[in-house]
Scaffold this motif. Structure first.
Motif, PDB file in Angstrom:
ATOM      1  N   ASP A  90       0.839  -1.213   0.000  1.00  9.76           N
ATOM      2  CA  ASP A  90       0.000   0.000   0.000  1.00  9.76           C
ATOM      3  C   ASP A  90       0.867   1.254   0.000  1.00  9.76           C
ATOM      4  O   ASP A  90       0.574   2.219  -0.701  1.00  9.76           O
ATOM      5  CB  ASP A  90      -0.946   0.014   1.202  1.00  9.76           C
ATOM      6  N   ARG A  91       1.944   1.249   0.794  1.00 14.47           N
ATOM      7  CA  ARG A  91       2.837   2.411   0.839  1.00 14.47           C
ATOM      8  C   ARG A  91       3.496   2.643  -0.519  1.00 14.47           C
ATOM      9  O   ARG A  91       3.611   3.781  -0.982  1.00 14.47           O
ATOM     10  CB  ARG A  91       3.899   2.243   1.909  1.00 14.47           C
ATOM     11  N   ARG A 104       3.885   6.007  -5.237  1.00 14.64           N
ATOM     12  CA  ARG A 104       3.840   6.145  -6.696  1.00 14.64           C
ATOM     13  C   ARG A 104       2.774   7.157  -7.108  1.00 14.64           C
ATOM     14  O   ARG A 104       3.008   7.997  -7.988  1.00 14.64           O
ATOM     15  CB  ARG A 104       3.574   4.775  -7.322  1.00 14.64           C
ATOM     16  N   LEU A 105       1.625   7.143  -6.452  1.00 10.57           N
ATOM     17  CA  LEU A 105       0.556   8.080  -6.785  1.00 10.57           C
ATOM     18  C   LEU A 105       0.909   9.518  -6.395  1.00 10.57           C
ATOM     19  O   LEU A 105       0.411  10.460  -7.019  1.00 10.57           O
ATOM     20  CB  LEU A 105      -0.751   7.666  -6.094  1.00 10.57           C
ATOM     21  N   ALA A 106       1.716   9.669  -5.369  1.00 13.82           N
ATOM     22  CA  ALA A 106       2.077  11.009  -4.884  1.00 13.82           C
ATOM     23  C   ALA A 106       3.085  11.704  -5.796  1.00 13.82           C
ATOM     24  O   ALA A 106       3.283  12.921  -5.675  1.00 13.82           O
ATOM     25  CB  ALA A 106       2.636  10.921  -3.469  1.00 13.82           C
TER      26      ALA A 106
END
Length: 69
Positions: free
Chosen positions: A60-61, A66-68
């Motif tokens: 999840d991290r 990656r999304l950030a």
């Protein structure tokens, strides 16, 4: 601070919980709190569970990192 939630129990389980709570001199709410606390302690002591949880949280991290970007 407390959080209110609703738990739907099958009739038989609700009846058993009420009987156990009555005999213990506790509320069904306290029985549920005690039971959940005991289960959480049980899984915390389970090395397989904690390994799976760690792996899931790491994944999840990675996704959040990656999304950030």
């Amino acid at each position: 601070m407390t959080k209110q939630t609703t738990v739907r129990l099958p009739d038989d389980l609700a009846d058993d919980a009420e009987a156990v709570a009555r005999v213990r001199g506790d509320s069904v709410n306290q029985l549920i709190i005690d039971s959940l606390a005991a289960e959480i302690e049980r899984v915390r002591a389970d090395e397989d569970f904690t390994a799976r949880a760690t792996k899931l949280l790491e994944r999840d991290r990675e996704i959040l990192d990656r999304l950030a970007k």
